[in-house]
Structure formats: structure tokens, C-alpha cells
Design a protein around this motif. Sequence first.
Motif, PDB file in Angstrom:
ATOM      1  N   TYR A 128       0.833  -1.211   0.000  1.00 53.99           N
ATOM      2  CA  TYR A 128       0.000   0.000   0.000  1.00 53.99           C
ATOM      3  C   TYR A 128       0.869   1.264   0.000  1.00 53.99           C
ATOM      4  CZ  TYR A 128      -4.307  -2.624   0.791  1.00 53.99           C
ATOM      5  OH  TYR A 128      -5.384  -3.457   0.649  1.00 53.99           O
ATOM      6  N   ASN A 182      -6.887  -2.379 -13.099  1.00 56.19           N
ATOM      7  CA  ASN A 182      -7.730  -3.479 -12.632  1.00 56.19           C
ATOM      8  C   ASN A 182      -7.537  -4.756 -13.431  1.00 56.19           C
ATOM      9  OD1 ASN A 182      -8.906  -1.963 -10.597  1.00 56.19           O
ATOM     10  ND2 ASN A 182     -10.558  -1.227 -11.904  1.00 56.19           N
ATOM     11  N   ARG A 186      -3.776  -6.041  -8.418  1.00 60.07           N
ATOM     12  CA  ARG A 186      -4.830  -6.225  -7.422  1.00 60.07           C
ATOM     13  C   ARG A 186      -5.613  -4.923  -7.252  1.00 60.07           C
ATOM     14  NH1 ARG A 186      -1.572  -8.513  -2.403  1.00 60.07           N
ATOM     15  NH2 ARG A 186      -3.542  -8.028  -1.370  1.00 60.07           N
ATOM     16  N   THR A 187      -6.905  -5.049  -7.348  1.00 59.78           N
ATOM     17  CA  THR A 187      -7.758  -3.857  -7.374  1.00 59.78           C
ATOM     18  C   THR A 187      -7.684  -3.049  -6.084  1.00 59.78           C
ATOM     19  OG1 THR A 187      -9.629  -5.216  -6.633  1.00 59.78           O
ATOM     20  CG2 THR A 187      -9.381  -4.885  -9.001  1.00 59.78           C
ATOM     21  N   GLU A 188      -7.419  -3.704  -4.941  1.00 61.30           N
ATOM     22  CA  GLU A 188      -7.392  -2.960  -3.684  1.00 61.30           C
ATOM     23  C   GLU A 188      -6.210  -1.992  -3.613  1.00 61.30           C
ATOM     24  OE1 GLU A 188      -6.081  -7.259  -2.570  1.00 61.30           O
ATOM     25  OE2 GLU A 188      -7.302  -6.235  -4.067  1.00 61.30           O
ATOM     26  N   LEU A 189      -5.207  -2.184  -4.459  1.00 67.62           N
ATOM     27  CA  LEU A 189      -4.057  -1.283  -4.460  1.00 67.62           C
ATOM     28  C   LEU A 189      -4.320  -0.005  -5.258  1.00 67.62           C
ATOM     29  CD1 LEU A 189      -1.212  -3.914  -4.927  1.00 67.62           C
ATOM     30  CD2 LEU A 189      -1.744  -2.616  -2.853  1.00 67.62           C
ATOM     31  N   GLY A 226      -6.740   2.046  -4.798  1.00 66.81           N
ATOM     32  CA  GLY A 226      -7.087   3.092  -3.847  1.00 66.81           C
ATOM     33  C   GLY A 226      -5.855   3.753  -3.260  1.00 66.81           C
ATOM     34  N   TYR A 254       1.321  -8.264  -5.848  1.00 66.98           N
ATOM     35  CA  TYR A 254       0.589  -7.085  -6.313  1.00 66.98           C
ATOM     36  C   TYR A 254      -0.088  -7.311  -7.661  1.00 66.98           C
ATOM     37  CZ  TYR A 254       4.928  -6.404  -8.949  1.00 66.98           C
ATOM     38  OH  TYR A 254       6.010  -6.582  -9.772  1.00 66.98           O
ATOM     39  N   ARG A 287      -2.550  -9.131 -10.347  1.00 64.78           N
ATOM     40  CA  ARG A 287      -3.884  -9.729 -10.211  1.00 64.78           C
ATOM     41  C   ARG A 287      -3.831 -11.250 -10.250  1.00 64.78           C
ATOM     42  NH1 ARG A 287      -9.039  -7.674 -10.956  1.00 64.78           N
ATOM     43  NH2 ARG A 287     -10.616  -9.165 -11.591  1.00 64.78           N
TER      44      ARG A 287
END
Length: 227
Positions: A19, A143, A147-150, A152, A210, A212
Motif C-alpha cells: 500500500y 484493474n 490487485r484492485t485494492e491497491l 485506492g 501485487y 492480479r
Amino acid sequence: RSRSPAPAGKKAALGIGLYLTFACMGFSTGWSSVDSIFQQVNKYVMVYEDLSFASNLVYITSAAAATVLLLTFLGLYCAPNGVELRTVAFFETTITAVLAASCTVQLSLALYWDHARWVVETCAFVGAMMGNIQAFIIYPFFNAFYRTELLGAMNVGETSTSLFCGVLALAQSPSAGVENFSVTTYFGIVFAGAFIASCAWASLACQTGYRRNDADHGEADLPADEE
């Protein structure tokens, strides 16, 4: 054989590292160059004695947006047979190019901003291109490959550039007639941020989890126990 549960601390540490890496990258993959340039408009007006400098920069950045949009359309939908740009290699090459361009823009401004107005205007055009490339290419492709959460975290880094440049400009000139440090120092500090962002991107060579389709999310190196 079965894998033993991963210690929660190790997982959390790996997640925080990723992150932070993507947040640092976000600082210089978007609008940091444009944000920094527009915070110094009053200095350009005084040096080049041109009250229309700010409006010229707006026109230049708008032209950059149109240029990137056209090139993106041509590259993605009109590419010749055998040329495929929807690949992770193209995506990662784009990020590398954007970070390199951002560093070049900030270094050029630190060294030459008061030598000729075309230096500022060229840097504004290139910086706006980098911001629009993030909007039209990096974010949409993210995306698909990472990884999509990264995403943000990267967006937090990108949106924080406006705050950073604004606070830095305020520290530079907190009131009329006060200048605590020069424009060269200002751009030098922003260049340091761009350089850190580039180092963060390079550090991904030593990190995993990191992408997908990467099955390693911090557990591959943990010992396995027999049942």
C-alpha cells in the motif's frame, strides 16, 4: 501436505508495504507536475512580465488532454495487425515512462524555469500529458493486471499531490512579500518526491503479491507442515 496458516503479522506487514509503495507511486504518476507548475504562476508573471501566462498554461494543458485522448484511441483501436497494447508489458512500460517524464519535468523546472518561458510551457504540456495518461491508460488498465485494492492506495498518493504542492507553496510564501525559499528549491523538493515515487516503482522488483494473477500473497515462503 498442507500449508500452515500464515502469521497475521507477516500478512499485515506485506500489505502495508504494498500500500505504501503504490501510494508513493501515485505521487508522481498523475498530476504532480501540473499541480506544482500552477502553484508558481505569480512567479512566472513577474519574471516574464506577462499577465496572460496563467491562461496560456490552461490552453496548453487542455491541448495535452486532447493529444493523449487522440493517441490513446489510435493506439488501442487503430493499431496495425499484430500490435497489441492491452498487455502488462505495455502497462508497466507506460508507468516507467510517466515516472521518468515526471522526474525530468521537475528537474528541468528546478534548473531552467526562469531561463525561458517555453521551458515552463513545455513542462506544463508534458506534465498534463502524464496526468491524462494516468486517467486514460493507467487507471483503466490497473484493474486488469494488478490487485484492485491497491488502486485506492495509488489514488491517495495521486490526490495528495495537490495538498502537498499547495502546502509547500504556502510555506514558501506565507504572506505577500515573504519568500522563505526560491522557486528552484520548490521544484527541487517536488523533484525529490518524484524520485521517491520512481524508487517505489523500482522496489516492486523485490515485492510480490501485487499482480492480479499472482498466487503469492505473502505465503509462498512460509513452511508447510505435514498432516
